[in-house]
Design an enzyme around this catalytic site. Structure first.
Site, short mmCIF file in Angstrom:
data_model
loop_
_atom_site.label_atom_id
_atom_site.label_comp_id
_atom_site.label_asym_id
_atom_site.label_seq_id
_atom_site.Cartn_x
_atom_site.Cartn_y
_atom_site.Cartn_z
N CYS A 148 6.47 -7.29 6.75
CA CYS A 148 7.64 -6.85 7.51
C CYS A 148 8.03 -7.98 8.45
CB CYS A 148 7.31 -5.60 8.32
SG CYS A 148 8.75 -4.88 9.15
N CYS A 197 2.10 -2.98 15.65
CA CYS A 197 1.99 -2.60 14.24
C CYS A 197 1.21 -3.64 13.44
CB CYS A 197 3.40 -2.44 13.65
SG CYS A 197 3.37 -1.98 11.91
N CYS A 225 7.12 -5.67 15.34
CA CYS A 225 6.81 -4.70 16.38
C CYS A 225 5.41 -5.00 16.93
CB CYS A 225 6.90 -3.27 15.84
SG CYS A 225 8.59 -2.85 15.35
N CYS A 285 -0.69 5.60 10.35
CA CYS A 285 0.56 4.90 10.69
C CYS A 285 0.26 3.54 11.29
CB CYS A 285 1.35 5.65 11.74
SG CYS A 285 1.87 7.25 11.24
N CYS A 312 3.33 8.54 1.47
CA CYS A 312 3.90 7.54 2.37
C CYS A 312 4.02 6.24 1.59
CB CYS A 312 2.97 7.39 3.58
SG CYS A 312 3.45 6.09 4.70
N GLU A 371 0.81 -1.21 0.00
CA GLU A 371 0.00 0.00 0.00
C GLU A 371 0.85 1.27 0.00
OE1 GLU A 371 -4.13 -1.31 2.01
OE2 GLU A 371 -2.53 -1.05 3.46
N HIS A 387 9.87 4.72 20.82
CA HIS A 387 8.71 4.09 21.46
C HIS A 387 8.85 3.70 22.93
CE1 HIS A 387 7.06 4.28 17.53
NE2 HIS A 387 7.58 3.18 17.06
N SER A 429 12.16 4.88 15.17
CA SER A 429 11.06 4.46 16.04
C SER A 429 11.61 4.13 17.43
CB SER A 429 10.39 3.22 15.43
OG SER A 429 9.80 3.58 14.21
N1 SAH Z 1 9.49 0.20 9.62
C1 SAH Z 1 9.62 1.61 9.82
C2 SAH Z 1 8.39 2.38 9.32
C3 SAH Z 1 7.16 2.06 10.09
S1 SAH Z 1 5.71 3.05 9.97
C4 SAH Z 1 9.83 1.89 11.30
O1 SAH Z 1 9.67 1.00 12.10
O2 SAH Z 1 10.18 3.03 11.64
C5 SAH Z 1 6.06 4.57 10.70
C6 SAH Z 1 5.83 4.70 12.20
O3 SAH Z 1 4.53 4.27 12.63
C7 SAH Z 1 6.84 3.91 13.02
O4 SAH Z 1 7.36 4.71 14.04
C8 SAH Z 1 5.99 2.81 13.59
O5 SAH Z 1 6.53 2.27 14.76
C9 SAH Z 1 4.69 3.53 13.83
N2 SAH Z 1 3.54 2.65 14.00
C10 SAH Z 1 3.44 1.34 13.71
N3 SAH Z 1 2.23 0.86 14.05
C11 SAH Z 1 1.53 1.89 14.57
C12 SAH Z 1 0.21 2.04 15.06
N4 SAH Z 1 -0.65 1.02 15.07
N5 SAH Z 1 -0.17 3.25 15.51
C13 SAH Z 1 0.68 4.30 15.46
N6 SAH Z 1 1.94 4.22 14.99
C14 SAH Z 1 2.37 3.03 14.56
#
Ligand code: SAH
Length: 400
Positions: free
Chosen positions: A142, A149, A146, A369, A135, A122, A251, A249
């Protein structure tokens, strides 16, 4: 597809003998068709030379392809007719196909693109008053798991090719009605869709080159952002290769919690990751790293945790982007309250760290996200390449 020697013996075919074309004379194997989409300028020039043409043809090709959005060799009117014929024979401009599109009430648009017959990924366009952000995805699925996600729940299928990564921007420009010479519609590109871009280093870096190249999409390096879950060794490699904005990221403020939320932390803990980030900024003369911090109710959103994040980052070239958690079916997490998010931001600011809250966009079409899932259907099929790659990524955080 080229025919193997065994095939011709088995079928007894006599291959007609032809005078070698200039491409063959230059060493391009017969029957190969090279996808020129996503070839960085130097490689495109080498390809033109191999075809017996002049390297400056690469400039013309890029101009047609990226500046004018033209993907048909026969329409590239300032290229010699014979060269166009040769290109049609030996090269292609192959884009991913659009499977479907959804539009959110806030103007956000999400497209599902096919990677092959079974797999899809997507991309999302987010319009704002002062910019348009695309984006994009770097992998189908992936491998990094995480905990919060939605893409992680899909598992990992494969890396996207450079053409599939660059093709997203090309297609979005077309779908958004970009006109050659007109105003930009896509001003920013973020690698925050499906996948971990640094786990697909080999294909992502050439795509970044096309994004920045003035004959490519000509985006400013500050407007191309690569977001990583924290593959520290690859951040050092990226610093050697190219200068784009880096988002990481984070977190969680401590290794115990971060290892639960972002399992790659077990291999590359916070201290190692931060070292890599500061190195990147020094090396690339960058302004700052953006640290993404998903706000999970009762998990990582306490005042003590805000102070701990501030202690980690204060005095460094860092800013924090707080992302309200976006829920998806089956998740155990909940979004922090607005009050908790506001308080967390204030504590970061008070602790000397620049902090903002990301506005959630495209929620009604699951385009926010962490909500991108695509279609990752054969992640369980034994495909040695992806299995090995996924295992290696998990084990070593390295894949190139
Ligand atoms: N793989 C990359 C890009 C991920 S998407 C990474 O890990 O950085 C971009 C951001 O959205 C990342 O910081 C990811 O951790 C965050 N993200 C993932 N799932 C999410 C969710 N359900 N709600 C909010 N942010 C989320």
């Amino acid at each position: 597809m080229s025919m193997g020697a065994g095939d011709s013996i088995a079928s007894g075919d006599a291959t007609p003998v032809q005078a070698p074309s200039s491409a063959e004379a230059a060493g391009l194997p017969t029957g190969t068709c090279v996808n020129l989409l996503g070839l960085p300028r130097a490689e495109l020039a080498a390809f033109c030379t191999a075809l017996g043409s002049k390297p400056f043809r690469a400039r013309q090709l890029m101009n047609w392809l990226y500046k004018r959005g033209c993907n048909r060799f026969e329409d590239m009117s300032d290229l010699a007719r014979e060269f166009r014929a040769l290109l049609t024979e030996r090269a292609e401009l192959r884009l991913p196909e659009i499977v479907s599109e959804q539009r959110a009430s806030d103007g956000t648009r999400k497209w599902l693109l096919s990677a092959d017959q079974a797999q899809a990924f997507e991309m999302v366009y987010i319009p704002e008053s002062d910019r348009g952000t695309l984006c994009i995805s770097s992998q189908v699925g992936c491998a990094l798991d995480c905990a919060f996600c939605a893409t992680a729940q899909q598992g990992f299928n494969r890396n996207l090719s450079t053409a599939e990564i660059v093709g997203q921007v090309w297609l979005a420009n077309r779908e958004l009605g970009f006109q050659p010479g007109g105003d930009r519609i896509i001003t920013n590109v973020v690698l925050m869709g499906m996948g971990e871009p640094l786990a697909n280093f080999r294909n992502v870096v050439p795509a970044l080159r096309i994004f920045l190249d003035d004959l490519g999409f000509d985006l400013s390096r500050r407007r191309v952002t690569l977001s990583t879950s924290g593959l520290a060794p690859q951040i050092y490699r990226l610093a050697q290769e190219i200068n784009v904005a880096l988002a990481v990221s984070l977190h969680a403020p401590d290794d115990e919690l971060r290892s639960q939320l972002v399992p790659i932390n077990r291999l590359h803990p916070i201290a190692e990751l931060l070292q890599a980030c500061w190195h990147y900024i020094d090396e690339q003369n960058g302004r700052s790293v953006t640290f993404e911090y998903v706000m999970l109710d009762g998990v990582n959103d306490s005042p003590a945790q805000a102070r701990a994040v501030a202690r980690l980052l204060a005095g460094h070239p860092a800013k924090v982007n707080l992302i309200p958690f976006n829920p998806y079916p089956g998740t155990q997490f909940r979004r922090s309250s607005e009050t908790a998010i506001g308080h967390f931001r204030d504590l970061l600011l008070r602790g000397g760290v620049m902090a903002t809250v990301r506005r959630t966009r495209g929620e009604d079409i699951d385009a926010a996200c962490g909500q991108l899932v695509g279609r990752v259907t054969d992640r369980t099929v034994v495909r040695l390449g992806s299995r090995v790659e996924a295992a290696r990524t998990r084990a070593a955080g390295v894949n190139a």
